[in-house]
Write an enzyme that holds these catalytic residues in place. Structure first.
Site, PDB file in Angstrom:
ATOM      1  N   ARG A  70     -18.262 -25.495  -8.153  1.00 11.48           N
ATOM      2  CA  ARG A  70     -19.335 -25.626  -9.779  1.00 11.48           C
ATOM      3  C   ARG A  70     -18.649 -25.614 -11.226  1.00 11.48           C
ATOM      4  NH1 ARG A  70     -24.224 -23.423 -10.892  1.00 11.48           N
ATOM      5  NH2 ARG A  70     -23.735 -21.995  -8.692  1.00 11.48           N
ATOM      6  N   ARG A  71     -17.381 -25.959 -11.830  1.00  7.03           N
ATOM      7  CA  ARG A  71     -16.944 -26.461 -12.127  1.00  7.03           C
ATOM      8  C   ARG A  71     -16.068 -27.587 -11.728  1.00  7.03           C
ATOM      9  NH1 ARG A  71     -13.607 -23.987 -14.637  1.00  7.03           N
ATOM     10  NH2 ARG A  71     -12.801 -21.365 -13.217  1.00  7.03           N
ATOM     11  N   LYS A  75     -21.250  -9.850   0.304  1.00 11.44           N
ATOM     12  CA  LYS A  75     -21.704  -8.788   0.480  1.00 11.44           C
ATOM     13  C   LYS A  75     -22.483  -7.689  -0.152  1.00 11.44           C
ATOM     14  CE  LYS A  75     -16.452  -8.103   3.031  1.00 11.44           C
ATOM     15  NZ  LYS A  75     -15.362  -7.093   3.263  1.00 11.44           N
ATOM     16  N   ALA A  98      -8.837 -10.016  -1.465  1.00 10.60           N
ATOM     17  CA  ALA A  98      -8.681 -11.530  -1.589  1.00 10.60           C
ATOM     18  C   ALA A  98      -7.075 -11.583  -1.894  1.00 10.60           C
ATOM     19  CB  ALA A  98      -9.488 -12.416  -2.501  1.00 10.60           C
ATOM     20  N   SER A 153     -12.340 -15.748  -5.900  1.00 12.71           N
ATOM     21  CA  SER A 153     -11.124 -15.318  -5.516  1.00 12.71           C
ATOM     22  C   SER A 153     -11.472 -15.245  -4.157  1.00 12.71           C
ATOM     23  CB  SER A 153     -10.686 -14.139  -6.097  1.00 12.71           C
ATOM     24  OG  SER A 153     -11.443 -13.517  -5.704  1.00 12.71           O
ATOM     25  N   TRP A 154     -12.298 -14.946  -3.561  1.00 10.86           N
ATOM     26  CA  TRP A 154     -12.587 -14.474  -1.766  1.00 10.86           C
ATOM     27  C   TRP A 154     -13.516 -15.966  -1.273  1.00 10.86           C
ATOM     28  CZ3 TRP A 154     -10.895 -12.890   1.939  1.00 10.86           C
ATOM     29  CH2 TRP A 154     -11.786 -12.473   2.670  1.00 10.86           C
ATOM     30  N   GLU A 166     -19.854  -6.320  -6.694  1.00 11.92           N
ATOM     31  CA  GLU A 166     -20.844  -7.063  -5.764  1.00 11.92           C
ATOM     32  C   GLU A 166     -21.911  -5.180  -5.817  1.00 11.92           C
ATOM     33  OE1 GLU A 166     -22.631  -9.104  -5.256  1.00 11.92           O
ATOM     34  OE2 GLU A 166     -21.588 -10.505  -4.695  1.00 11.92           O
ATOM     35  N   ARG A 195     -12.597  -4.670  -6.679  1.00 15.01           N
ATOM     36  CA  ARG A 195     -13.268  -5.296  -8.095  1.00 15.01           C
ATOM     37  C   ARG A 195     -14.631  -3.864  -8.038  1.00 15.01           C
ATOM     38  NH1 ARG A 195     -15.544 -10.790  -6.628  1.00 15.01           N
ATOM     39  NH2 ARG A 195     -14.672 -10.266  -4.314  1.00 15.01           N
ATOM     40  N   LYS A 242     -19.510   0.638   1.515  1.00 18.74           N
ATOM     41  CA  LYS A 242     -18.796   0.521   0.994  1.00 18.74           C
ATOM     42  C   LYS A 242     -18.436   0.038  -0.383  1.00 18.74           C
ATOM     43  CE  LYS A 242     -16.627  -3.776   1.267  1.00 18.74           C
ATOM     44  NZ  LYS A 242     -15.492  -4.310  -0.218  1.00 18.74           N
TER      45      LYS A 242
END
Length: 380
Positions: A42-43, A117, A151, A21-22, A292, A266, A202
């Site tokens: 990758r796909r 991040k 995003a 997404s980002w 993350e 997320r 954050k």
């Protein structure tokens, strides 16, 4: 996929490694700013969809991508001829991805921009440090991007800003000139440590906010955690060599507010699932994308211990993740068993007056009102 499908039609050629997404959103930012963007995915089916349908339905449902965005599964094809390379892969897999990238960039001088991040679990290194170590490149080639950047909102072209940081002002400015358009503005600074750690820390506070949200606590609890979380972020980053004003800018306070208050975050979502009683493995299974903050908790606490910084909010997030604390008990750092009233330390051992937060809020307001001139650390 044939090479003719990934050659840009016009504009300076840039590459984005990672089509989540980002990564896809930042590719759109660059394309809308006039660049011809080649994504590495990758796909094969994802690369084909981006190139042929101008969509990324899995990560950015409903978003039309610019016609100057294409994608390929061939890394060499994506990187060859790129004037700038943007890296947007999960932080814990960055090292292995860089090993594949190295043969294609080691004899070039192109800027390498981290959009990630996180902190590497095995080493505690920031992403720019991993890039420098694996690629064995001059750190002045490396830049990092951070800020209040959810995003999907940006993909919908809702206005926002970010900070591009590099040890080299020239590198930061070159990237900032490329990464801007009518809805996205980039500022610059040279505080790579503060900019990166703002983006990392954050996430951890956002997990805590998600936990209390999942439990059902209200705005008072969340506001208290955000406020004290900013103190933890600043104390930690300054101890690592950052400038305190960076944590009061877009990469710190700005990103903290956006990540903590948005259901699009997320890390907030992962925390909310924890607060609702799901275990760590269940949360990871339910999350379709990487949060993350979950992977960064342990290495950040280890780094904090090394420099003698107390991080009670992050420590309690770890306890919830480990299953040693009930999510409903996430906020005891807001109370004390000591009958002696304590001063409100806000930054760098200052007490009283709410100085750090007040200055941070004023700095953020100045950035919005005056196009960034109010922020000494982030300049346009």
């Amino acid at each position: 996929m044939s090479r003719k499908n990934v050659l840009p039609a016009a504009g300076p050629r840039v590459a984005v490694v990672g089509a989540g997404s980002w990564g896809t959103t930042f590719g759109k930012i660059l394309a809308d700013g006039g660049a011809s963007v080649v994504m590495w995915a990758r796909r094969p089916e994802l690369a084909a969809e981006i190139t042929e349908s101008k969509r990324n339905s899995r990560y950015l449902s409903g978003i039309n991508l610019p016609r100057t965005m294409t994608a390929t599964t061939d890394l060499a094809e994506a990187l060859t001829g790129a004037e700038q390379i943007y890296l947007s892969v999960p932080s814990q897999s960055l090292r292995e991805n860089l090993a594949a990238i190295r043969p294609h960039v080691e004899h070039t001088g192109v800027p390498l921009v981290s959009l990630m991040k996180g902190v590497e679990k095995s080493t505690g290194l920031r992403m720019s440090q991993v890039i420098e170590q694996v690629l064995q490149c001059d750190p002045v080639r490396i830049a990092v991007a951070s800020g209040p950047n959810l995003a999907l909102e940006i993909a919908r072209e809702q206005p926002t800003a970010a900070v591009i940081s590099s040890l080299s002002p020239e590198t930061a400015e070159a990237v900032a000139r490329r990464a801007r358009n009518r809805y996205f503005r980039s500022f610059v600074n040279t505080d790579v440590i503060g900019t990166e750690f703002g983006g990392v820390l954050k996430n951890l506070i956002a997990v805590a906010i998600g936990i209390v949200d999942g439990v059902g606590y209200g705005e008072n609890t969340k506001a208290s955690i955000i406020t004290r979380g900013l103190v933890e972020m600043t104390d930690f980053a300054v101890a690592q060599g950052a400038q305190p004003e960076t944590l009061q800018g877009l990469a710190g306070l700005g990103d903290l507010i956006a990540t903590c208050q948005s259901p699009l975050s997320r890390n907030n979502t992962a925390g909310r699932l924890l607060g609702q009683g799901y275990g760590y493995k269940e949360v990871v299974t339910q999350m379709q994308q990487t949060a993350e903050g979950l992977a960064s908790v342990a290495p950040v606490l280890q780094l904090a211990k090394q420099v003698g910084v107390d991080m009670p909010i992050v420590q309690q997030v770890k306890m919830v993740l480990d299953g040693t604390m009930d999510p409903r008990d996430i906020a005891p750092h807001l109370t004390t068993d000591d009958d002696q009233p304590q001063g409100e330390r806000t930054q760098n051992d200052q007490t009283g007056g709410g100085g750090a937060l007040r200055r941070a809020l004023q700095r953020a307001l100045d950035q919005f009102r005056h196009g960034g001139r109010g922020a000494a650390g982030d300049r346009p």
